[in-house]
Design a protein around this motif. Structure first.
Motif, PDB file in Angstrom:
ATOM      1  N   GLN A   1      10.975   2.904 -10.428  1.00 21.80           N
ATOM      2  CA  GLN A   1      11.493   2.187  -9.382  1.00 21.80           C
ATOM      3  C   GLN A   1      10.499   1.378  -8.457  1.00 21.80           C
ATOM      4  O   GLN A   1      10.430   0.358  -7.933  1.00 21.80           O
ATOM      5  N   LEU A   2       9.187   2.314  -8.268  1.00 15.71           N
ATOM      6  CA  LEU A   2       8.103   1.724  -7.417  1.00 15.71           C
ATOM      7  C   LEU A   2       7.362   0.551  -8.050  1.00 15.71           C
ATOM      8  O   LEU A   2       6.921  -0.399  -7.330  1.00 15.71           O
ATOM      9  N   VAL A   3       7.240   0.721  -9.197  1.00 15.17           N
ATOM     10  CA  VAL A   3       6.566  -0.178 -10.260  1.00 15.17           C
ATOM     11  C   VAL A   3       7.517  -1.597 -10.168  1.00 15.17           C
ATOM     12  O   VAL A   3       6.950  -2.645  -9.934  1.00 15.17           O
ATOM     13  N   ASP A   4       8.690  -1.447 -10.416  1.00 15.28           N
ATOM     14  CA  ASP A   4       9.595  -2.430 -10.571  1.00 15.28           C
ATOM     15  C   ASP A   4       9.679  -3.374  -9.185  1.00 15.28           C
ATOM     16  O   ASP A   4      10.110  -4.625  -9.190  1.00 15.28           O
ATOM     17  N   ASN A   5       9.746  -2.648  -8.219  1.00 15.54           N
ATOM     18  CA  ASN A   5      10.203  -3.089  -6.791  1.00 15.54           C
ATOM     19  C   ASN A   5       8.974  -3.312  -5.908  1.00 15.54           C
ATOM     20  O   ASN A   5       9.159  -3.644  -4.651  1.00 15.54           O
TER      21      ASN A   5
ATOM     22  N   ALA B   1       0.736  -1.233  -0.006  1.00 13.65           N
ATOM     23  CA  ALA B   1      -0.094   0.003   0.054  1.00 13.65           C
ATOM     24  C   ALA B   1       1.046   1.314  -0.063  1.00 13.65           C
ATOM     25  O   ALA B   1       0.253   2.375  -0.581  1.00 13.65           O
ATOM     26  N   LYS B   2       1.968   1.315   0.700  1.00 15.20           N
ATOM     27  CA  LYS B   2       2.878   2.457   0.849  1.00 15.20           C
ATOM     28  C   LYS B   2       3.399   2.848  -0.748  1.00 15.20           C
ATOM     29  O   LYS B   2       3.402   3.967  -1.040  1.00 15.20           O
ATOM     30  N   TYR B   3       3.751   1.561  -1.554  1.00 14.41           N
ATOM     31  CA  TYR B   3       4.339   1.734  -2.911  1.00 14.41           C
ATOM     32  C   TYR B   3       3.307   2.264  -3.520  1.00 14.41           C
ATOM     33  O   TYR B   3       3.505   3.403  -4.481  1.00 14.41           O
ATOM     34  N   ILE B   4       1.872   1.959  -3.461  1.00 11.37           N
ATOM     35  CA  ILE B   4       0.806   2.478  -4.308  1.00 11.37           C
ATOM     36  C   ILE B   4       0.572   3.908  -4.076  1.00 11.37           C
ATOM     37  O   ILE B   4       0.502   4.791  -5.221  1.00 11.37           O
ATOM     38  N   ARG B   5       0.573   4.160  -2.955  1.00 14.30           N
ATOM     39  CA  ARG B   5       0.329   5.619  -2.298  1.00 14.30           C
ATOM     40  C   ARG B   5       1.313   6.650  -2.742  1.00 14.30           C
ATOM     41  O   ARG B   5       1.193   7.671  -3.285  1.00 14.30           O
ATOM     42  N   THR B   6       2.568   5.939  -2.997  1.00  9.37           N
ATOM     43  CA  THR B   6       3.906   6.912  -3.208  1.00  9.37           C
ATOM     44  C   THR B   6       3.702   7.005  -4.873  1.00  9.37           C
ATOM     45  O   THR B   6       4.165   8.191  -5.277  1.00  9.37           O
ATOM     46  N   ILE B   7       3.119   6.011  -5.536  1.00  9.03           N
ATOM     47  CA  ILE B   7       2.928   6.362  -7.241  1.00  9.03           C
ATOM     48  C   ILE B   7       2.072   7.243  -7.134  1.00  9.03           C
ATOM     49  O   ILE B   7       2.299   8.055  -8.252  1.00  9.03           O
TER      50      ILE B   7
END
Length: 411
Positions: free
Chosen positions: A302-306, A123-129
């Motif tokens: 980077q967020l999408v890849d990781n 969720a943190k990654y999606i929110r940052t995207i």
């Protein structure tokens, strides 16, 4: 030639009283005695974006600019006292339109801090995207408005066309183009599938290609450079003194970005650089935001890849179906009560530092008080000072270089 002041009785026109001019009678009398003009700019949308500027000029040189904001004031902070905590998410994302991700984050993180909610990593990654997509969209929007303000209509159409890439991604993720209300306490409303993540990454390459063309069309255009370079200069000391924030204080050489100073969400997990300028003029403010778009693209890839696997909603919110809150939203969020106290967050929105402060009485499902301090409000004084000494024709160029957004400031 030496100027001579005539000590004559001067009465400004009575029309000023009916115009509700927010300046003293002495200000107007002094302007008339000095043979200065007092000019109104706005509040029509095409001139000042729903803010009126009272400009005192000597000849065509600006002596003083007095802003008269509030024409799109919607009383959001007071309205928030009448709504459930979760109902305020769509309310508070409205001030900055396409930057809803950062505004959602600022408000939701205050609730999560109060309740001690741990957000899942995915969720943190999606929110940052979402936050970085909003940053790109906002910078493109501001570049388009700046283009119009200096008479470059092609420069308006290019960024608004590129902005459609962003809103298309928002539609795929949230179901709506701009006001997503997608970030909720404990995570996000639902997961983002791999196909959508792949589309996001491919979109960044298409966007990057078109931004390079936009640089040739507008950003590196000799006319743009002539209109903005060494115009509206605020040095490092003045930028700090007048309270600038975001890319506008960084354009004056101040290294401050909440994402670096006090990282949140996934910003510590990715590699990116803070963009800092030196000259503090209108052109540097444009260049800093153009480079921030490049950094946001770098972050999104980077967020999408990781992005890790896992749930997108915290166990503290729901104990079932943590991939999609649909059908259980009211059950999960209608009875939220924050412990008594005040809870504050700082978020680096597209235009700068965004402060949310929630006060709870410890008993109600509605906040006792919510305070929002937006970046546009904080750099209004800097804009006023940057205009002094420049020609009246430079007013809109300086205004546009700050990306001031009246709905954001007025709330």
């Amino acid at each position: 030639m030496k100027e001579y002041a005539l000590d004559l009785a001067v009465e400004p026109p009575q029309e000023y009283q009916s115009y509700f001019v927010p300046v003293s009678k002495e200000f107007l009398e002094d302007a008339y005695k000095s043979d200065d003009f007092v000019v109104f700019v706005g509040p029509q949308h095409g001139g000042s974006g729903h803010m009126r500027l009272i400009v005192r000029v000597k000849g065509d040189f600006i002596v003083e600019v007095i802003p008269d904001p509030g024409y799109v004031h919607r009383s959001m902070e007071k309205l928030a006292e009448t709504k459930l905590y979760v109902q305020n998410i769509p309310l508070f994302e409205r001030p900055s339109i396409i930057d809803f991700g950062n505004y959602n984050l600022g408000y939701v993180r205050a609730i999560e801090d109060a309740l001690g909610i741990e957000v899942p990593e995915r969720a943190k990654y999606i929110r940052t995207i979402l936050a970085e997509l909003g940053r790109i969209g906002t910078h493109l929007y501001d570049a388009g408005i700046l283009s119009v303000f200096i008479g470059h209509t092609t420069g308006f159409m290019w960024p608004f066309a590129m902005r459609e890439f962003i809103v298309e991604i928002f539609t795929r993720i949230t179901g709506t183009r701009i006001t997503g209300s997608f970030i909720v306490p404990g995570g996000v409303r639902r997961d983002v599938d791999g196909k959508t993540l792949d589309v996001i990454k491919r979109m960044t390459y298409a966007l990057e290609h078109r931004i390079k063309k936009f640089e040739r069309v507008f950003i590196r255009n000799p006319t743009t450079i002539a209109r903005l370079r060494e115009v509206g200069v605020l040095n490092r000391e003045d930028a700090v003194k007048y309270g600038l924030v975001g890319p506008f204080i960084r354009a004056s050489g101040v290294e401050y970005d909440v994402r670096k100073i006090d990282p949140y969400e996934a910003y510590e997990e990715i590699d990116w650089d803070m963009v800092v300028g030196e000259d503090g003029d209108g052109y540097t403010r444009l260049l800093v935001r153009a480079e921030e778009i490049a950094q946001s693209i770098r972050m999104i890839r980077q967020l999408v890849d990781n992005i890790p696997e896992g749930d997108v909603l915290s166990d503290d919110i729901v104990a079932f179906n943590k991939k999609d809150i649909r059908g259980s939203f009211f059950e999960a969020y209608s009875n939220i009560v924050l412990p008594e106290g005040e809870y504050t967050t700082l978020t680096e929105s597209a235009r700068g530092t965004l402060l949310f402060s929630i006060v709870s009485d410890g008993e109600s499902t509605t906040p006792y008080r919510v305070r929002v301090v937006t970046p546009s409000w904080m750099y209004l004084k800097g804009f006023m000072e940057a205009c002094k000494g420049h020609r009246l024709a430079d007013l809109q160029a300086i205004y546009g270089s700050f990306g001031y957004f009246p709905p954001e400031a007025d709330r």
